[in-house]
Design a protein around this motif. Structure first.
Motif, PDB file in Angstrom:
ATOM      1  N   PRO A  80      13.436  -8.926 -14.902  1.00  0.00           N
ATOM      2  CA  PRO A  80      14.406  -9.986 -15.211  1.00  0.00           C
ATOM      3  C   PRO A  80      14.015 -11.294 -14.509  1.00  0.00           C
ATOM      4  O   PRO A  80      13.359 -11.261 -13.466  1.00  0.00           O
ATOM      5  CB  PRO A  80      15.730  -9.422 -14.662  1.00  0.00           C
ATOM      6  N   PRO A  81      14.406 -12.461 -15.052  1.00  0.00           N
ATOM      7  CA  PRO A  81      14.007 -13.759 -14.509  1.00  0.00           C
ATOM      8  C   PRO A  81      14.294 -13.884 -13.018  1.00  0.00           C
ATOM      9  O   PRO A  81      13.481 -14.426 -12.265  1.00  0.00           O
ATOM     10  CB  PRO A  81      14.833 -14.755 -15.310  1.00  0.00           C
ATOM     11  N   ALA A  82      15.430 -13.345 -12.590  1.00  0.00           N
ATOM     12  CA  ALA A  82      15.798 -13.461 -11.173  1.00  0.00           C
ATOM     13  C   ALA A  82      14.753 -12.803 -10.271  1.00  0.00           C
ATOM     14  O   ALA A  82      14.599 -13.168  -9.101  1.00  0.00           O
ATOM     15  CB  ALA A  82      17.170 -12.823 -10.941  1.00  0.00           C
ATOM     16  N   ALA A  83      14.055 -11.823 -10.834  1.00  0.00           N
ATOM     17  CA  ALA A  83      13.070 -11.104 -10.035  1.00  0.00           C
ATOM     18  C   ALA A  83      11.948 -12.021  -9.583  1.00  0.00           C
ATOM     19  O   ALA A  83      11.341 -11.806  -8.538  1.00  0.00           O
ATOM     20  CB  ALA A  83      12.514  -9.933 -10.847  1.00  0.00           C
ATOM     21  N   GLY A  84      11.700 -13.054 -10.385  1.00  0.00           N
ATOM     22  CA  GLY A  84      10.638 -13.996 -10.033  1.00  0.00           C
ATOM     23  C   GLY A  84      10.936 -14.660  -8.696  1.00  0.00           C
ATOM     24  O   GLY A  84      10.076 -14.730  -7.823  1.00  0.00           O
ATOM     25  N   LEU A  85      12.187 -15.065  -8.562  1.00  0.00           N
ATOM     26  CA  LEU A  85      12.606 -15.735  -7.336  1.00  0.00           C
ATOM     27  C   LEU A  85      12.555 -14.770  -6.157  1.00  0.00           C
ATOM     28  O   LEU A  85      12.028 -15.079  -5.091  1.00  0.00           O
ATOM     29  CB  LEU A  85      14.018 -16.293  -7.540  1.00  0.00           C
ATOM     30  N   ALA A  86      13.084 -13.578  -6.417  1.00  0.00           N
ATOM     31  CA  ALA A  86      13.090 -12.552  -5.381  1.00  0.00           C
ATOM     32  C   ALA A  86      11.672 -12.280  -4.920  1.00  0.00           C
ATOM     33  O   ALA A  86      11.377 -12.166  -3.730  1.00  0.00           O
ATOM     34  CB  ALA A  86      13.724 -11.272  -5.919  1.00  0.00           C
ATOM     35  N   MET A  87      10.785 -12.203  -5.932  1.00  0.00           N
ATOM     36  CA  MET A  87       9.399 -11.927  -5.649  1.00  0.00           C
ATOM     37  C   MET A  87       8.796 -13.039  -4.787  1.00  0.00           C
ATOM     38  O   MET A  87       8.102 -12.775  -3.799  1.00  0.00           O
ATOM     39  CB  MET A  87       8.667 -11.857  -6.979  1.00  0.00           C
ATOM     40  N   ALA A  88       9.094 -14.248  -5.195  1.00  0.00           N
ATOM     41  CA  ALA A  88       8.562 -15.396  -4.471  1.00  0.00           C
ATOM     42  C   ALA A  88       9.042 -15.389  -3.025  1.00  0.00           C
ATOM     43  O   ALA A  88       8.263 -15.571  -2.093  1.00  0.00           O
ATOM     44  CB  ALA A  88       8.987 -16.694  -5.164  1.00  0.00           C
ATOM     45  N   GLU A  89      10.333 -15.115  -2.893  1.00  0.00           N
ATOM     46  CA  GLU A  89      10.887 -15.117  -1.540  1.00  0.00           C
ATOM     47  C   GLU A  89      10.290 -14.001  -0.706  1.00  0.00           C
ATOM     48  O   GLU A  89       9.875 -14.189   0.428  1.00  0.00           O
ATOM     49  CB  GLU A  89      12.415 -14.982  -1.597  1.00  0.00           C
ATOM     50  N   ALA A  90      10.230 -12.831  -1.318  1.00  0.00           N
ATOM     51  CA  ALA A  90       9.718 -11.676  -0.588  1.00  0.00           C
ATOM     52  C   ALA A  90       8.278 -11.905  -0.166  1.00  0.00           C
ATOM     53  O   ALA A  90       7.887 -11.636   0.968  1.00  0.00           O
ATOM     54  CB  ALA A  90       9.825 -10.424  -1.457  1.00  0.00           C
ATOM     55  N   MET A  91       7.491 -12.428  -1.128  1.00  0.00           N
ATOM     56  CA  MET A  91       6.081 -12.588  -0.838  1.00  0.00           C
ATOM     57  C   MET A  91       5.848 -13.727   0.157  1.00  0.00           C
ATOM     58  O   MET A  91       4.994 -13.633   1.031  1.00  0.00           O
ATOM     59  CB  MET A  91       5.294 -12.832  -2.114  1.00  0.00           C
ATOM     60  N   ALA A  92       6.626 -14.781  -0.037  1.00  0.00           N
ATOM     61  CA  ALA A  92       6.438 -15.937   0.835  1.00  0.00           C
ATOM     62  C   ALA A  92       6.668 -15.542   2.292  1.00  0.00           C
ATOM     63  O   ALA A  92       5.989 -16.010   3.192  1.00  0.00           O
ATOM     64  CB  ALA A  92       7.395 -17.048   0.420  1.00  0.00           C
ATOM     65  N   ALA A  93       7.619 -14.618   2.458  1.00  0.00           N
ATOM     66  CA  ALA A  93       7.955 -14.246   3.828  1.00  0.00           C
ATOM     67  C   ALA A  93       7.317 -12.926   4.255  1.00  0.00           C
ATOM     68  O   ALA A  93       7.590 -12.426   5.334  1.00  0.00           O
ATOM     69  CB  ALA A  93       9.483 -14.131   3.936  1.00  0.00           C
ATOM     70  N   ALA A  94       6.474 -12.393   3.371  1.00  0.00           N
ATOM     71  CA  ALA A  94       6.001 -11.033   3.606  1.00  0.00           C
ATOM     72  C   ALA A  94       5.267 -10.880   4.913  1.00  0.00           C
ATOM     73  O   ALA A  94       4.504 -11.735   5.327  1.00  0.00           O
ATOM     74  CB  ALA A  94       5.079 -10.613   2.462  1.00  0.00           C
ATOM     75  N   ARG A  95       5.614  -9.763   5.525  1.00  0.00           N
ATOM     76  CA  ARG A  95       4.831  -9.359   6.670  1.00  0.00           C
ATOM     77  C   ARG A  95       3.555  -8.799   6.073  1.00  0.00           C
ATOM     78  O   ARG A  95       3.569  -8.186   5.019  1.00  0.00           O
ATOM     79  CB  ARG A  95       5.595  -8.243   7.399  1.00  0.00           C
ATOM     80  N   ARG A  96       2.478  -9.016   6.743  1.00  0.00           N
ATOM     81  CA  ARG A  96       1.259  -8.618   6.053  1.00  0.00           C
ATOM     82  C   ARG A  96       1.005  -7.124   6.209  1.00  0.00           C
ATOM     83  O   ARG A  96       0.687  -6.676   7.304  1.00  0.00           O
ATOM     84  CB  ARG A  96       0.101  -9.418   6.625  1.00  0.00           C
ATOM     85  N   PRO A  97       1.176  -6.356   5.147  1.00  0.00           N
ATOM     86  CA  PRO A  97       0.950  -4.920   5.250  1.00  0.00           C
ATOM     87  C   PRO A  97      -0.548  -4.624   5.339  1.00  0.00           C
ATOM     88  O   PRO A  97      -1.361  -5.394   4.839  1.00  0.00           O
ATOM     89  CB  PRO A  97       1.513  -4.367   3.949  1.00  0.00           C
ATOM     90  N   SER A  98      -0.828  -3.556   5.973  1.00  0.00           N
ATOM     91  CA  SER A  98      -2.231  -3.172   6.107  1.00  0.00           C
ATOM     92  C   SER A  98      -2.733  -2.592   4.792  1.00  0.00           C
ATOM     93  O   SER A  98      -2.075  -1.753   4.177  1.00  0.00           O
ATOM     94  CB  SER A  98      -2.361  -2.134   7.221  1.00  0.00           C
ATOM     95  N   VAL A  99      -3.862  -3.086   4.389  1.00  0.00           N
ATOM     96  CA  VAL A  99      -4.480  -2.574   3.162  1.00  0.00           C
ATOM     97  C   VAL A  99      -5.889  -2.132   3.495  1.00  0.00           C
ATOM     98  O   VAL A  99      -6.641  -2.856   4.132  1.00  0.00           O
ATOM     99  CB  VAL A  99      -4.513  -3.643   2.055  1.00  0.00           C
ATOM    100  N   ILE A 100      -6.220  -0.933   3.048  1.00  0.00           N
ATOM    101  CA  ILE A 100      -7.579  -0.428   3.249  1.00  0.00           C
ATOM    102  C   ILE A 100      -8.219  -0.285   1.878  1.00  0.00           C
ATOM    103  O   ILE A 100      -7.655   0.331   0.971  1.00  0.00           O
ATOM    104  CB  ILE A 100      -7.542   0.927   3.977  1.00  0.00           C
ATOM    105  N   TRP A 101      -9.351  -0.879   1.730  1.00  0.00           N
ATOM    106  CA  TRP A 101     -10.022  -0.882   0.428  1.00  0.00           C
ATOM    107  C   TRP A 101     -11.297  -0.064   0.552  1.00  0.00           C
ATOM    108  O   TRP A 101     -12.223  -0.448   1.271  1.00  0.00           O
ATOM    109  CB  TRP A 101     -10.332  -2.330   0.032  1.00  0.00           C
ATOM    110  N   LEU A 102     -11.325   1.078  -0.143  1.00  0.00           N
ATOM    111  CA  LEU A 102     -12.506   1.938  -0.053  1.00  0.00           C
ATOM    112  C   LEU A 102     -13.380   1.804  -1.306  1.00  0.00           C
ATOM    113  O   LEU A 102     -12.902   2.026  -2.410  1.00  0.00           O
ATOM    114  CB  LEU A 102     -12.093   3.405   0.107  1.00  0.00           C
ATOM    115  N   PRO A 103     -14.628   1.436  -1.119  1.00  0.00           N
ATOM    116  CA  PRO A 103     -15.525   1.361  -2.271  1.00  0.00           C
ATOM    117  C   PRO A 103     -16.335   2.655  -2.389  1.00  0.00           C
ATOM    118  O   PRO A 103     -16.940   3.081  -1.418  1.00  0.00           O
ATOM    119  CB  PRO A 103     -16.443   0.200  -1.889  1.00  0.00           C
ATOM    120  N   PHE A 104     -16.326   3.260  -3.556  1.00  0.00           N
ATOM    121  CA  PHE A 104     -17.120   4.467  -3.740  1.00  0.00           C
ATOM    122  C   PHE A 104     -18.236   4.179  -4.730  1.00  0.00           C
ATOM    123  O   PHE A 104     -18.953   3.209  -4.595  1.00  0.00           O
ATOM    124  CB  PHE A 104     -16.214   5.637  -4.168  1.00  0.00           C
ATOM    125  N   GLN A 105     -18.387   5.055  -5.731  1.00  0.00           N
ATOM    126  CA  GLN A 105     -19.460   4.807  -6.703  1.00  0.00           C
ATOM    127  C   GLN A 105     -19.032   3.659  -7.600  1.00  0.00           C
ATOM    128  O   GLN A 105     -18.352   3.882  -8.609  1.00  0.00           O
ATOM    129  CB  GLN A 105     -19.711   6.063  -7.553  1.00  0.00           C
TER     130      GLN A 105
END
Lengths: 420, 359, 219
Positions: free
Chosen positions: B33-58
């Motif tokens: 829904p359109p409101a989600a865009g705002l929520a998303m923006a707010e959430a992301m703008a303030a996001a704590r940076r979660p740890s991401v591990i990127w594993l490359p295989f074949q």
């Protein structure tokens, strides 16, 4: 399964071969064989559709020799053949099939249906699902020597009389003769003129011939009833006599099934090729005609049509001789539409004429309508044929419809007009 | 980089308004829904940076390229700024033991919370020896890393479905992430490479709602893979009119007619190319005159000739040799059995006499 | 499974299964039938059979005298639908494309409009033959479930192919998939039903032709 059904199954398993398998697999139920069968065209009853007459045989084939059939049998999805069923089929296989083979000629996928009927009769015969008339004819042939129970003294008497009438002594059991002449009981009893005609023609052509006292009968009821074993017993008499008398040729009489039995089935019944040649009388006559021996003193004037017996022409391969010979003697020979290999059966071949039940006779009379139409459409008063059985059956038909058409045998007709 | 994402973006010249617009687009693409865009923006703008591990295989690094090698900095690329990418061989400065230490440190520190991104398939052949990092097979690494992951994102067709390494005859015994890991939520983002916005969209969804988006039966986010290329293709009207290019340089091709007969796999391919396009919305394969290869579908490499129309067999029937041989064997066996049966019947048969003619 | 997965299935695994069963069944059945063998004919032939079997293979394609009149629908309908099927399968552009794809052999096809006409005529002939099967006593009497079933199995590929090309009723993709599926069903059913006559017909005509040629009768 009763003992007799066991025998049926065993016999049919033994006779089913690749052609039969191929034929059954090819059938698309188009129904065109019905249109070629006089029992269907004249009655309109679909049960007379030729391929339907083989339904029990088809089921045995399917159940015994195909994967799906075996599976179906295993899980009880297929109907085994029963005695009642064979009883019911007896009429279809004997009364209403004359083995004329017209269906085999029109089947669009190429099925030789009559070949299968002949094989199916093996199974019917072994279990006694056969009409009384053919059964007793077969018994008489095996036990006495001929389908009508004729014994040699009576035959010798007829031959002697024919000798007197023609002034040609008919040799009996003469070793080294060129031709061993076979006769059919019907000719001996009903058309002794045939024997006289033959004697005169042989005499004129200067060909040596003989009759065997122990093998005068040419017909083979064993073939008609469908028993190879009995047919072999019957045909062996001729083979033995021919070999004993060291003849070069065995002469088949006009009779259609006799020719079929000795010429085409004979070697296969005894399991080896013949050391002599089997010749149909018309083939011999045509040969003589070509040599110029068969000269006519005059011709037959009345307009006439020809009835080609199935077993001699369509199933026997004597295709050209009858036409050439009839043109030799008849001035007003009118060829008709369904002629030669396309002829329509008299309605009594294949042993059917020996069945004398009320229904069988009524059916024969009914299907004779097709011959009646042919005669009427041609507008002739005479019909010539060259098979004693066709002749008797058609005489009955003509009587039934009170027609005064004259029926003649081709050999006799030729003899009658032969140059002296 | 420190501080909220919005500041980082601002430093790079992306205004708050642009970011909001981007989030709204993302939300609409994901059918939120359109409101989600705002929520998303707010959430992301303030996001704590979660740890991401990127594993490359074949893999071929194409997936990484797809995201990072844009000609100009994109929002997609910047989204990565909001996560703490603790391990990414290609991008990280560290190497060797140092890198492995970083990986283990991150896994330990964020156990149960980190997001695991995998690109590349996992080879099982030769005990996994086809692809090892620091002497350990991909399989071993994946199993270990998956244990502490909150969720796994299989990026690219290789990680999602085995991809090109798995193409026949699959010499390395390659399998997908979901073939190995059964007890963690997995999102497949197939594509060879995947569309960048799909990757960021899924990340954004995860960051915003703390959950994974709705998936289809092949584990793909419905929002991006719900429709086929064909459904949204601008050449679709030509298809409906039966106007097909027959070669790549005929009149039809020049007029932009449908590429179906030239082997376009659009009708059977689920992806967002037709709407999201590539290179910042410049173009996409069909627009540039080539049919879709179907790269976001499982086993696309073996789904028949790329230039073969979909109405043609996908591949030559596999049974053309085996089936007749099997048929001949079975048929010959049946033939023997039939002949034996027939001969037995003939042998057992007693010659009949006239007495047998009676019933 | 959506329509596109359906299409992918029929042109991949479905086709594999169908072609596999068709080839297996056909070879099997041919062995099963023709290994039964036949006895040698010991009667002296009137003339050598020679190529008579082959002659009969061709000769039997023509209606015998008088038969056209007795069963016009069988013959005319039969000709139209058999020739029609051959024209559609071997001269239709998409089918030539398919054959080229599988075998590498290719030849010019007929324009789509002519193929369309042939398709409509084929369907009309098949419908006429269905009506004839219901109307003609001998045909109706002989008919079993198999006859109706095989009719349908033969008719459906023609119908779905035509509908796919004409964009009727269902989206092209679905219709195309249905068309391919119906052909696959036909392939699977063929070796185990009367449709197998496409192969045994040649054997049957050959047997009949050569056996009777020995007797001197061209049949």
């Amino acid at each position: 399964m009763s003992a007799s059904l066991d025998k049926v199954s065993q016999t049919l398993k033994g006779v089913i071969d690749a052609p039969i398998a191929s034929y059954f697999e090819s059938c698309v139920h188009c129904g065109l064989c019905a249109e070629a069968c006089l029992f269907y065209t004249e009655t309109g009853d679909p049960k007379y559709t030729p391929i339907h007459k083989l339904e029990p045989l088809r089921r045995v084939y399917e159940q015994e020799f195909t994967l799906l059939g075996r599976l179906k049998k295993l899980v009880g999805l297929s109907r085994p053949i029963t005695d009642d069923e064979l009883d019911q089929w007896q009429e279809l296989v004997y009364d209403s099939c004359t083995l004329c083979g017209r269906c085999s000629l029109v089947c669009p996928v190429g099925n030789d249906i009559v070949y299968m009927v002949r094989k199916f009769r093996e199974g019917m015969a072994v279990s006694g699902h056969v009409p009384d008339g053919i059964r007793s004819a077969t018994k008489r042939t095996v036990e006495i020597g001929g389908p009508m129970g004729l014994k040699w003294p009576a035959v010798a008497n007829v031959l002697r009389k024919a000798g007197e009438a023609t002034g040609v002594t008919i040799p009996v059991d003469q070793e080294g003769a060129d031709y061993l002449v076979l006769l059919s009981s019907m000719e001996i009893v009903n058309y002794p003129e045939y024997i006289e005609a033959l004697a005169r023609i042989f005499n004129k052509a200067g060909i040596s011939f003989t009759v065997a006292s122990d093998a005068f009968e040419a017909t083979n009821a064993g073939i008609q009833i469908g028993s190879s074993d009995l047919a072999k017993v019957i045909v062996s008499r001729i083979v033995d006599a021919a070999e004993r008398l060291k003849v070069k040729y065995v002469l088949s009489p006009e009779c259609g099934h006799a020719y079929m039995a000795i010429r085409w089935e004979g070697p296969n019944l005894i399991g080896r090729p013949f050391g002599f040649e089997v010749v149909h009388v018309l083939e011999l006559l045509d040969e003589l005609r070509q040599k110029g021996v068969l000269k006519m003193k005059d011709t037959f004037k009345d307009p006439l049509i020809l009835h080609d017996p199935c077993q001699i022409v369509r199933r026997g391969g004597v295709l050209q001789a009858p036409d050439a010979l009839i043109r030799q003697v008849a001035e007003n020979y009118i060829p008709i539409a369904d002629q030669q290999k396309w002829n329509w059966c008299c309605g009594g071949g294949g042993g059917a004429s020996a069945i004398h039940t009320e229904e069988a006779e009524a059916l024969r009379a009914r299907v004779f309508q097709i011959k009646k139409r042919q005669i009427e459409e041609a507008g002739v008063g005479t019909m010539v044929t060259f098979c004693a059985n066709c002749r008797i059956v058609m005489e009955e038909g003509l009587d039934h419809y009170e027609m005064n058409t004259k029926l003649l045998g081709l050999t006799e007709l030729l003899a009658e007009h032969l140059e002296d | 980089m420190q501080g909220p994402l919005i500041d980082t973006l601002a430093r790079q010249g992306v205004s708050r308004r642009t970011f909001l617009k981007y989030c709204a687009t993302l939300a609409s693409m994901m059918a939120l829904p359109p409101a989600a865009g705002l929520a998303m923006a707010e959430a992301m703008a303030a996001a704590r940076r979660p740890s991401v591990i990127w594993l490359p295989f074949q893999e071929c690094t194409g997936c990484t390229e797809s995201i990072t090698r844009s000609h100009s900095p994109t929002l997609e690329g910047m989204i990565f700024d909001m996560i703490s990418l603790d391990y990414q061989e290609t991008l990280m400065a560290a190497a060797g033991h140092q890198a492995e230490e970083a990986l283990h440190a991150a896994m330990k520190a964020n156990h149960g919370k980190y997001l695991l991104i995998v690109d590349g398939s996992i080879p099982l052949g030769q005990d996994g020896a086809y692809s090892c990092i620091g002497g350990r097979s991909n399989l071993e690494i994946l199993k270990e890393a998956a244990q502490g992951a909150a969720a796994i994102i299989a990026v690219g067709t290789c990680a999602a479905y085995g991809g090109i390494p798995k193409a026949r005859p699959n010499p390395t015994g390659a399998v997908s992430v979901s073939d190995i890991v059964k007890d963690k939520p997995i999102v497949n983002i197939p594509g060879c490479p995947p569309v960048p916005v799909v990757m960021t969209g899924v990340l954004a969804h995860y960051l915003t709602f703390g959950s994974l988006p709705d998936l289809d039966d092949k584990g793909r986010p419905r929002a991006f893979f719900g429709e086929t290329i064909h459904d949204r293709c601008y050449r679709r009207p030509f298809y409906d009119q039966g106007k097909f290019a027959k070669t790549f340089d005929d009149k039809g091709a020049r007029r932009g007619w449908c590429l179906f007969e030239l082997g376009c796999k659009g009708p059977v391919t689920h992806n967002a190319c037709a709407t999201a396009k590539w290179n910042g919305g410049t173009s996409w394969p069909v627009e540039s005159g080539h049919g879709c290869l179907g790269c976001s579908e499982p086993d696309f490499w073996d789904a028949g000739d790329f230039y073969k129309a979909l109405s043609m067999p996908a591949h030559p029937p596999t049974s053309v040799v085996a089936a007749p041989v099997a048929g001949a064997t079975a048929g010959a066996a049946a033939g023997f059995a039939n002949r034996a049966k027939k001969n037995a019947a003939r042998k057992a048969r007693q010659p009949i006499t006239v007495a047998d003619l009676e019933k | 499974m959506n329509e596109l997965q359906f299409l992918t299935w029929v042109r991949g695994p479905g086709l594999d299964i169908a072609v596999g069963i068709f080839l297996l069944g056909t070879v099997w059945r041919l062995f099963e039938i023709y290994t039964l063998g036949r006895g040698k004919d010991l009667a002296a032939p009137r003339r050598a059979a020679g190529a008579s079997g082959l002659h009969t293979v061709f000769r039997r394609s023509l209606p015998p005298p008088g038969m056209l009149k007795r069963s016009p629908v069988s013959y005319i309908g039969g000709y139209i639908f058999h020739i029609g099927l051959a024209v559609i399968v071997f001269l239709g552009a998409p089918h030539i494309m398919l054959i080229a794809n599988l075998t590498g052999l290719s030849w010019p096809g007929l324009p789509a409009q002519i193929i369309g006409l042939a398709t409509v005529m084929t369907m009309a002939a098949m419908l006429a033959m269905l009506v004839d099967r219901i109307n003609k006593p001998a045909k109706r009497f002989l008919s079993t479930f198999e006859d109706w079933f095989t009719w349908a199995v033969t008719f459906l590929p023609v119908l779905t192919g035509w509908m796919a090309v004409q964009h009727l009723l269902l989206p092209y993709t679905t219709m195309l998939a249905l068309h391919i599926l119906s052909v696959e069903i036909l392939l699977i059913v063929l070796p185990f039903t009367k449709l197998f006559h496409v192969f045994t017909l040649f054997g049957s005509r050959w047997y009949n032709g050569s056996a009777n040629a020995r007797k001197g009768v061209p049949v």
